[in-house]
Motif scaffolding. Sequence first.
Motif, PDB file in Angstrom:
ATOM      1  N   LEU A  79      47.157  61.474  17.888  1.00 32.25           N
ATOM      2  CA  LEU A  79      47.713  61.105  16.594  1.00 32.25           C
ATOM      3  C   LEU A  79      47.307  62.082  15.501  1.00 32.25           C
ATOM      4  O   LEU A  79      48.082  62.349  14.576  1.00 32.25           O
ATOM      5  CB  LEU A  79      47.259  59.686  16.227  1.00 32.25           C
ATOM      6  CG  LEU A  79      47.852  58.560  17.090  1.00 32.25           C
ATOM      7  CD1 LEU A  79      47.211  57.223  16.751  1.00 32.25           C
ATOM      8  CD2 LEU A  79      49.366  58.479  16.899  1.00 32.25           C
ATOM      9  N   ARG A  80      46.120  62.623  15.601  1.00 24.78           N
ATOM     10  CA  ARG A  80      45.686  63.611  14.605  1.00 24.78           C
ATOM     11  C   ARG A  80      46.500  64.910  14.720  1.00 24.78           C
ATOM     12  O   ARG A  80      46.872  65.518  13.711  1.00 24.78           O
ATOM     13  CB  ARG A  80      44.212  63.946  14.821  1.00 24.78           C
ATOM     14  CG  ARG A  80      43.267  62.802  14.536  1.00 24.78           C
ATOM     15  CD  ARG A  80      42.719  62.868  13.128  1.00 24.78           C
ATOM     16  NE  ARG A  80      41.672  61.861  12.974  1.00 24.78           N
ATOM     17  CZ  ARG A  80      41.847  60.680  12.407  1.00 24.78           C
ATOM     18  NH1 ARG A  80      43.031  60.339  11.943  1.00 24.78           N
ATOM     19  NH2 ARG A  80      40.856  59.818  12.293  1.00 24.78           N
ATOM     20  N   GLY A  82      49.467  65.249  16.245  1.00 25.83           N
ATOM     21  CA  GLY A  82      50.905  65.057  16.365  1.00 25.83           C
ATOM     22  C   GLY A  82      51.425  65.313  17.766  1.00 25.83           C
ATOM     23  O   GLY A  82      52.595  65.669  17.942  1.00 25.83           O
ATOM     24  N   ARG A  83      50.554  65.130  18.762  1.00 26.52           N
ATOM     25  CA  ARG A  83      50.980  65.340  20.148  1.00 26.52           C
ATOM     26  C   ARG A  83      51.549  64.046  20.723  1.00 26.52           C
ATOM     27  O   ARG A  83      51.115  62.952  20.338  1.00 26.52           O
ATOM     28  CB  ARG A  83      49.796  65.803  21.012  1.00 26.52           C
ATOM     29  CG  ARG A  83      49.233  67.166  20.622  1.00 26.52           C
ATOM     30  CD  ARG A  83      48.368  67.703  21.755  1.00 26.52           C
ATOM     31  NE  ARG A  83      47.272  66.809  22.078  1.00 26.52           N
ATOM     32  CZ  ARG A  83      46.053  66.901  21.556  1.00 26.52           C
ATOM     33  NH1 ARG A  83      45.776  67.848  20.676  1.00 26.52           N
ATOM     34  NH2 ARG A  83      45.099  66.053  21.919  1.00 26.52           N
ATOM     35  N   GLU A 101      44.064  62.828   8.169  1.00 29.13           N
ATOM     36  CA  GLU A 101      45.497  62.610   8.310  1.00 29.13           C
ATOM     37  C   GLU A 101      45.874  62.398   9.773  1.00 29.13           C
ATOM     38  O   GLU A 101      45.214  62.899  10.684  1.00 29.13           O
ATOM     39  CB  GLU A 101      46.268  63.813   7.757  1.00 29.13           C
ATOM     40  CG  GLU A 101      46.141  63.975   6.243  1.00 29.13           C
ATOM     41  CD  GLU A 101      47.002  65.116   5.725  1.00 29.13           C
ATOM     42  OE1 GLU A 101      47.693  65.749   6.548  1.00 29.13           O
ATOM     43  OE2 GLU A 101      46.988  65.365   4.506  1.00 29.13           O
ATOM     44  N   PHE A 102      46.958  61.652   9.974  1.00 29.57           N
ATOM     45  CA  PHE A 102      47.471  61.430  11.319  1.00 29.57           C
ATOM     46  C   PHE A 102      48.987  61.347  11.252  1.00 29.57           C
ATOM     47  O   PHE A 102      49.573  61.222  10.156  1.00 29.57           O
ATOM     48  CB  PHE A 102      46.892  60.144  11.934  1.00 29.57           C
ATOM     49  CG  PHE A 102      47.179  58.892  11.147  1.00 29.57           C
ATOM     50  CD1 PHE A 102      48.356  58.176  11.336  1.00 29.57           C
ATOM     51  CD2 PHE A 102      46.274  58.426  10.200  1.00 29.57           C
ATOM     52  CE1 PHE A 102      48.625  57.026  10.610  1.00 29.57           C
ATOM     53  CE2 PHE A 102      46.535  57.272   9.463  1.00 29.57           C
ATOM     54  CZ  PHE A 102      47.713  56.576   9.671  1.00 29.57           C
ATOM     55  N   ASP A 103      49.624  61.426  12.388  1.00 31.80           N
ATOM     56  CA  ASP A 103      51.078  61.379  12.473  1.00 31.80           C
ATOM     57  C   ASP A 103      51.526  59.924  12.284  1.00 31.80           C
ATOM     58  O   ASP A 103      51.411  59.108  13.198  1.00 31.80           O
ATOM     59  CB  ASP A 103      51.524  61.918  13.838  1.00 31.80           C
ATOM     60  CG  ASP A 103      53.032  62.079  13.941  1.00 31.80           C
ATOM     61  OD1 ASP A 103      53.760  61.263  13.353  1.00 31.80           O
ATOM     62  OD2 ASP A 103      53.484  63.002  14.647  1.00 31.80           O
ATOM     63  N   GLN A 104      52.028  59.610  11.119  1.00 34.56           N
ATOM     64  CA  GLN A 104      52.386  58.231  10.808  1.00 34.56           C
ATOM     65  C   GLN A 104      53.558  57.730  11.645  1.00 34.56           C
ATOM     66  O   GLN A 104      53.573  56.573  12.073  1.00 34.56           O
ATOM     67  CB  GLN A 104      52.701  58.103   9.316  1.00 34.56           C
ATOM     68  CG  GLN A 104      51.501  58.410   8.428  1.00 34.56           C
ATOM     69  CD  GLN A 104      51.770  58.148   6.963  1.00 34.56           C
ATOM     70  OE1 GLN A 104      52.700  57.416   6.600  1.00 34.56           O
ATOM     71  NE2 GLN A 104      50.957  58.737   6.094  1.00 34.56           N
ATOM     72  N   THR A 105      54.507  58.600  11.901  1.00 35.08           N
ATOM     73  CA  THR A 105      55.641  58.204  12.735  1.00 35.08           C
ATOM     74  C   THR A 105      55.189  57.892  14.152  1.00 35.08           C
ATOM     75  O   THR A 105      55.636  56.914  14.765  1.00 35.08           O
ATOM     76  CB  THR A 105      56.714  59.309  12.755  1.00 35.08           C
ATOM     77  OG1 THR A 105      57.166  59.552  11.420  1.00 35.08           O
ATOM     78  CG2 THR A 105      57.892  58.900  13.616  1.00 35.08           C
ATOM     79  N   ALA A 106      54.268  58.716  14.670  1.00 33.49           N
ATOM     80  CA  ALA A 106      53.766  58.500  16.028  1.00 33.49           C
ATOM     81  C   ALA A 106      53.011  57.176  16.124  1.00 33.49           C
ATOM     82  O   ALA A 106      53.143  56.445  17.112  1.00 33.49           O
ATOM     83  CB  ALA A 106      52.862  59.656  16.448  1.00 33.49           C
TER      84      ALA A 106
END
Length: 227
Positions: A79-80, A82-83, A101-106
Amino acid sequence: MTKETDTLQLPLALGHDPAADREHLLVSASIAPAVDLVDRWPEWRAPVTVLSGPAGSGKSHLSAIWKGMSEAHDVTDNLRAGRPIPYRQGAFLFEDADRAEFDQTALFHLINTVRQNSGSLLITARSAPGLWDVTLADLRSRLQAATLVEIGAPDDALLQQVIVKLFSDRQLEVDQRVVTYLVSRMERSLDAACRIVDQIDRLALARGRRITRALAAEVLTARENAV
């Protein structure tokens, strides 16, 4: 104000060979809801749970115990970065959600996957989801529906038990007055307790002295000056 303890337990890896399992737990009332959360899995009220609490409150130890019980996939790095998350079923762990930050969509899609496949997701953070910098409206909605379990700062009774146990694991007997002195002046953190006991032990060994209040005070003063 010191809270009374009950029969529930607090996870803390103690001694020179820390272990994250249910045997390494100490009694605490302040952590009771979080311990109950771990004990009740997989019969959770909601598939997604956020475990929040200040630094050093025991979140990492609890999540490690839960990860071992549930065989959860740790998706923090995914998540960090974006994988993609290569798993569709099972339990998932996302740690320190509000620290970077992390991938919010994921995360949104992961929550949907967990809900659709009867899985579990444990998220740890220092604050409640409403305080996170989440810009994706759909994710905010999903997080609002999650179960929130909060851990308070360790109370005096717990810190005293932790310090006594830490010294005992090192085959050291320490006067209760030293323990009381430490608790009244130290940072309210389980991690701090571990570091302080280690520093006191090292200093006592280096000087060939027993552990006294004066030696404990020296360690606390050195820690304050190092900040």
